[in-house]
Scaffold this active site. Structure first.
Site, PDB file in Angstrom:
ATOM      1  N   GLU A 132       0.817  -1.136   0.034  1.00 32.87           N
ATOM      2  CA  GLU A 132       0.089  -0.012   0.021  1.00 32.87           C
ATOM      3  C   GLU A 132       0.864   1.294   0.101  1.00 32.87           C
ATOM      4  O   GLU A 132       0.532   2.241  -0.680  1.00 32.87           O
ATOM      5  CB  GLU A 132      -1.143  -0.174   1.259  1.00 32.87           C
ATOM      6  CG  GLU A 132      -1.864  -1.127   0.983  1.00 32.87           C
ATOM      7  CD  GLU A 132      -2.855  -1.397   2.245  1.00 32.87           C
ATOM      8  OE1 GLU A 132      -2.291  -1.531   3.425  1.00 32.87           O
ATOM      9  OE2 GLU A 132      -4.226  -1.154   2.361  1.00 32.87           O
TER      10      GLU A 132
ATOM     11  N   GLU B 222      -3.181  -9.673   3.321  1.00 36.50           N
ATOM     12  CA  GLU B 222      -4.054  -9.687   4.563  1.00 36.50           C
ATOM     13  C   GLU B 222      -5.093 -10.777   4.651  1.00 36.50           C
ATOM     14  O   GLU B 222      -5.439 -11.138   5.855  1.00 36.50           O
ATOM     15  CB  GLU B 222      -4.723  -8.242   4.469  1.00 36.50           C
ATOM     16  CG  GLU B 222      -3.831  -6.960   4.758  1.00 36.50           C
ATOM     17  CD  GLU B 222      -3.138  -6.498   3.571  1.00 36.50           C
ATOM     18  OE1 GLU B 222      -2.985  -7.128   2.408  1.00 36.50           O
ATOM     19  OE2 GLU B 222      -2.576  -5.473   3.453  1.00 36.50           O
TER      20      GLU B 222
END
Ligand code: 3H9
Length: 678
Positions: free
Chosen positions: A104, A124
């Site tokens: 990210e 994730e």
């Protein structure tokens, strides 16, 4: 020293993170990033920014140890918004693994350069989550929904070259010149309008062809069964096409927060640390000198021996495989080759790699060829006398200082070790079938096994891609010992009136890939059968006598059609009913709740006994064994974590209700309101 420093290279500010071991994005790192960007923006002499990491990797994600605690410093999402808003170009210089929050960060930068060995991903979901710092919204806007889906939903990272091909990486640079090339690349961008991922338009593909989402769901249905996070990930990627960026980020946050407070993520985060804890052996210095393993010997070229050999060959370690008869040896080597060729056909290996692996295999009919191996693993018939003979022979032949291991799944390693003059070099390496596929390796620590021998085995397990856990010497070790009471209850319940397919269904619904009777059909009902159709003492004898040997012959507990679909069999129902009558068992309806409790609570109880006796180092090791070796659903965290979740008093109460014994440790912890884990 600060975990984030800055360095001015003329008109480029380099922000450098150094937060070992994996540059996790903890509070200090996030603050450092914000400060670095502030510094760049407030200095007129700076025209571009590079973000890179020292140490073995680019940011490997948010700091998982901070989860569930009050937030300190800036949130990652806010820090990244500030970064992206910069009107001076920001370049991510990626090496190692840019994972989760690290990916990210890279996405919030205006450009990404990477070395060829780098890997980029959003793992994730493997923690029961989805990205929480706008990764699900920025990624599809950069690479499109179709390319983003597998990354976000399966969590598997992609190589830098693949990332370059899909437009996630702008430039691949040389392995040793990342720092300089990233600065040069950043300079080239000065004066150009900065491209912001949040403003990208590649996500239109998901709007123009919305069918991709359902197609993805269908294609991956089996793999994703029972997990909550992948569906949330699909919804988030879909939202990236349907909503404005700001709305999409809000949607991502809602989904992320819901998952974070749920039991699945707690269980999967537990597992993440459990797997790593299992590598640590209490009382042994992890830096102890290891025994170099350059060559491995395998005794037995059957299914097990061949599968074990493949692990080492695939890791580039030469193997000598010994069988007693020529035809068995040829067959074993043939199966290894065929397995590799099938992998190549599926595109997961090149023809050259197949040949390279096979070239490292030396088949032999003589024990003498094992003499110069550093580790010999015996995978012969599961019988104590046979194993004892094998070990005394190996001890005489194999060089001093080499490790001798048994692949026994049940037998006493100490008795086997006593046959040698080097019991400190003997241990159990219990692989699971198929050994080239199954992740688990139970490392059995004998009474005399030396510390360096144990640690060598532990480190080697990582090299061959296994997840290892240490067990003490007890019948069945951790895994099979806990399987026994489950099987016992399953057998008892079908005699008391439970339908055997319901017993299987209960475990399927719980999340196991199959139940005990399906498993028996798959393995072969006739395994260990005495082969005398006239001698019928057990249910198994009766099934075998009726030719119901399992899936391989089209019938076992179930009848199978050509597509291997199973249906319960009237014949088996009849056989079970006859047995029950003969045993004078009263028949009654047994609820699914009772079935579940009687299958699973005794396992937790056995786990407690294993802990009580010190056969497992920690409860989480038991979870690692059951998740990797027996298909216990990961999203419940393993048997011991699951017991913690439902409450140990519930388990004790359930055992009592069904007239089953409860171990002292279990009772004790339940009465104090304690848990196995933490
Ligand atoms: C996330 O990013 C959420 C975001 O979207 C947004 C939030 C708002 N945190 O695995 P290793 C420790 S979620 C804390 O043995 P390797 C690990 O416990 C995160 N600690 O090394 C171990 O400690 P110890 C998404 C971490 O070389 C040590 O580092 N990211 C973290 O075999 C060495 O680890 C991930 O899920 C962490 N994030 O493999 C990536 N990561 O020595 C998770 C590691 O005390 N990490 N540690 O046992 C990995 O996949 C592997 O660690 C990695 C290195 C491939 C990086």
């Amino acid at each position: 020293m600060s975990v984030v420093t800055t360095e001015k290279q003329d008109n480029v500010l380099v922000i450098i993170a150094d937060n070992p071991p994996v540059n996790a994005l903890g509070a200090a790192v996030r603050q450092g990033l914000v400060d670095g960007i502030d510094q760049a923006l407030s200095d007129d002499g700076i025209e571009a920014v590079v973000i890179r990491c020292d140490g073995r990797t680019f940011f490997a994600g948010a700091d998982v140890t901070e989860f569930g605690k009050p937030m300190k410093g800036p949130s990652l999402a806010d820090a990244l918004d500030q970064l992206e808003a910069s009107n001076k170009p920001v370049v991510a210089a990626i090496h190692g693994t840019a994972l989760g929050g690290g990916c990210e960060v890279a996405l919030a930068c205006h450009y990404r350069v990477a070395v060829p060995s780098a890997k980029i991903g959003l793992p994730e979901v493997k923690l029961g989550l989805i990205p929480g710092a706008a990764g699900t919204q920025r990624l599809p806007r950069v690479v499109g929904a179709e390319a983003a889906l597998p990354m976000v939903v399966t969590g598997n990272p992609i190589s830098a070259t693949k990332a370059h091909a899909i437009g996630l990486v702008d430039k691949i640079v040389g392995e040793d010149v990342l720092a300089n090339d990233a600065i040069a690349f950043a300079r080239e961008q000065i004066g150009k309008p900065v491209p912001r991922s949040s403003e990208g338009t590649a996500n239109r593909d998901g709007v123009e062809n919305p069918a991709i989402f359902d197609e993805f769901r269908q294609k991956n249905a089996r793999k994703l069964r029972g997990f909550e996070a992948p569906e949330a990930a699909i919804q988030a990627v879909k939202a990236a096409g349907e909503m404005s960026y700001a709305e999409g980020v809000k949607k991502e946050r809602e989904l992320f927060t819901r998952l974070m407070s749920g039991t699945q993520s707690a269980a999967m985060r537990h597992y993440f640390f459990a797997e790593r804890a299992a590598n640590k052996i209490d009382g042994i210095d992890p830096k102890i000198d290891l025994i170099p393993i350059h060559k491995v010997g395998i005794l037995g070229a059957g299914t097990m021996g061949g599968g074990i050999a493949m692990n080492f060959l695939s890791a580039g370690i030469p193997v000598t495989i010994v069988e007693l008869k020529e035809d068995a040896l040829d067959r074993g080597v043939g199966v290894i080759r065929k397995n590799y060729e099938n992998t190549a056909k599926r595109g997961r290996m090149t023809e050259q790699q197949v040949e390279d692996a096979m070239a490292m295999l030396t088949p032999s009919l003589s024990y003498d060829d094992l003499a110069d191996c550093d580790l010999v693993i015996e995978a012969v018939f599961e019988n104590m006398d046979v194993k004892k003979q094998v070990f005394s022979k190996l001890d005489a032949i194999v060089k001093q200082g080499a490790i001798l291991a048994s692949n026994t799944s049940y037998l006493n390693i100490d008795e086997i070790a006593a046959m040698t003059k080097r019991p400190e070099y003997v241990l159990g390496l219990h692989f699971f079938s198929p050994a080239n596929v199954m992740k688990l390796l139970e490392i059995v620590r004998g009474e005399k096994t030396a510390d360096d021998v144990l640690m060598t085995a532990m480190k080697l397990s990582k090299k061959i891609g296994k997840v290892a856990a240490v067990s003490g010497v007890c019948p069945g070790f951790i895994g099979n010992r806990m399987l026994s009471p489950r099987q016992e209850q399953a057998n008892q319940m079908i005699m008391e009136g439970a339908n055997y397919w319901e017993v299987d269904d209960v475990l399927l619904e719980f999340g196991f890939p199959m139940g005990p009777f399906q498993m028996s059909d798959l393995a072969g009902v006739d395994i260990g059968w005495h082969r005398d159709p006239e001698r019928i003492e057990t249910l198994r004898d009766a099934l075998c006598a009726a030719g119901r040997w399992g899936q391989k012959v089209g019938k076992g507990f179930y009848d199978y059609d050509e597509a291997r679909n199973r249906t319960p069999s009237d014949e088996v129902k009849q056989i079970i009913a006859e047995f029950a009558t003969r045993a004078g068992k009263e028949q009654r309806a047994i609820s699914k709740d009772e079935i579940r409790e009687r299958l699973l609570y005794p396992m937790v109880n056995e786990g407690a006994k294993i802990l009580e006796e010190g056969m497992a180092q920690r409860a989480s090791d038991i979870d690692v064994v059951w998740i990797n070796g027996y298909g216990w659903p990961l999203y419940t965290g393993g048997p011991m974590f699951w017991a913690d979740t439902i409450g140990l008093d519930t388990v004790v109460g359930g055992l009592e209700k069904h007239g089953l014994p409860a171990a002292e440790l279990l009772r004790d912890k339940a009465s104090k309101g304690e848990k196995f884990n933490g």
